[in-house]
Design a protein around this motif. Structure first.
Motif, short mmCIF file in Angstrom:
data_model
loop_
_atom_site.label_atom_id
_atom_site.label_comp_id
_atom_site.label_asym_id
_atom_site.label_seq_id
_atom_site.Cartn_x
_atom_site.Cartn_y
_atom_site.Cartn_z
N PHE A 41 -29.82 -16.75 -12.39
CA PHE A 41 -28.87 -17.65 -12.02
C PHE A 41 -28.05 -17.54 -10.77
N GLU A 42 -27.53 -16.25 -10.76
CA GLU A 42 -26.64 -15.72 -9.69
C GLU A 42 -27.55 -15.20 -8.24
N ARG A 43 -29.10 -15.54 -8.58
CA ARG A 43 -29.97 -15.19 -7.52
C ARG A 43 -29.99 -13.57 -7.36
N ASN A 44 -30.00 -12.93 -8.78
CA ASN A 44 -29.84 -11.49 -8.62
C ASN A 44 -31.14 -11.07 -9.52
N GLY A 69 -29.43 -14.04 -2.27
CA GLY A 69 -28.88 -15.35 -2.13
C GLY A 69 -27.69 -15.66 -2.81
N ASP A 70 -26.63 -16.68 -2.10
CA ASP A 70 -25.60 -16.71 -2.86
C ASP A 70 -25.27 -18.45 -2.55
N GLU A 71 -24.65 -18.98 -3.65
CA GLU A 71 -24.55 -20.54 -3.10
C GLU A 71 -23.19 -20.80 -2.20
N SER A 181 -14.14 -18.19 -7.15
CA SER A 181 -14.89 -18.24 -8.59
C SER A 181 -15.19 -16.73 -8.65
N ILE A 182 -15.35 -16.34 -9.88
CA ILE A 182 -15.78 -15.12 -10.31
C ILE A 182 -17.18 -14.65 -9.99
N PHE A 183 -17.79 -15.74 -9.42
CA PHE A 183 -19.18 -15.27 -8.98
C PHE A 183 -19.16 -14.87 -7.57
N ASN A 184 -18.11 -15.31 -6.90
CA ASN A 184 -17.90 -14.71 -5.46
C ASN A 184 -17.78 -13.26 -5.25
N PRO A 185 -18.67 -12.62 -4.53
CA PRO A 185 -18.66 -11.18 -4.39
C PRO A 185 -17.15 -10.56 -4.03
N ARG A 186 -16.42 -11.60 -3.32
CA ARG A 186 -15.00 -10.65 -3.10
C ARG A 186 -13.88 -10.85 -3.92
#
Length: 202
Positions: A41-44, A69-71, A181-186
């Motif tokens: 779901f995180e494209r990982n 990828g990343d949304e 969001s917590i899903f953002n790599p930064r």
């Protein structure tokens, strides 16, 4: 007195019977290879290996992942590696319930995750932006693991991590205080660590 001795004898027999170990019908693998379906779901894509000691009370875990990828980005690539140490209490022990035979254990884990991410983005004003992020995240988790149909392993865990990130913006700085969001790599700060892994023994 006679009845007391009889009752105590029955109790001792019951305790001994309860403490008798069941003879395992199959062996717990010393090494398992696992995949984390929720990471899709995180494209990982993430693949890991768990190596047990002889007593099955401790294990070493190594996970390697690739992000495709990343949304929040038009183009994104990333890599991550995670190293963890587990302590089982109770350890991976054989159980027999009716026709079902399995190994089951509960553990706590200390781990650290390192990640590299590179993404490109074009905003609403056609402003081109590139982001490079390197992060590290120590974590603590509690987990439950058991075998399924002898060959498969189900691993469920929950806990938390603290992520520290270093960002680089070759085409200009952005608002560092912007909420992400917590899903953002930064993202930096405390974040949950919840997941399910499915593995196979070697």
């Amino acid at each position: 007195m006679k009845y007391t001795i009889i009752i105590m004898g029955l109790l001792m027999t019951t305790l001994v019977a309860a403490q008798e170990q069941i003879e395992p019908t199959f062996s717990m693998p010393r090494a398992t290879v696992k995949m984390a379906p929720m990471k899709f779901f995180e494209r990982n894509f993430e693949l890991g290996v768990e190596l047990f000691d002889k007593s099955y009370k401790r294990s070493l875990n190594l996970d390697v992942g690739f992000k495709s990828g990343d949304e929040d980005f038009d183009e994104a690539r990333g890599y991550n590696v995670e190293l963890g140490f587990r302590r089982y209490a109770p350890f991976m022990k054989f159980h027999q319930k009716g026709d079902r035979s399995f190994y089951r254990g509960i553990y706590y884990s200390l781990s650290v995750r390192a990640q590299y991410f590179k993404g490109k983005e074009i905003d609403a004003n056609d402003y081109y932006r590139e982001q490079k992020t390197t992060s590290i995240a120590p974590a603590f988790t509690l987990g439950w693991q058991r075998t399924l149909w002898e060959a498969l392993v189900l691993d469920i865990y929950v806990g938390g991590a603290v992520r520290f990130a270093e960002n680089e913006y070759p085409y200009g700085e952005i608002d560092q205080h912007q909420d992400v969001s917590i899903f953002n790599p930064r993202y930096e700060g405390i974040m949950p660590k919840i997941g399910v892994k499915i593995g196979i023994g070697l």
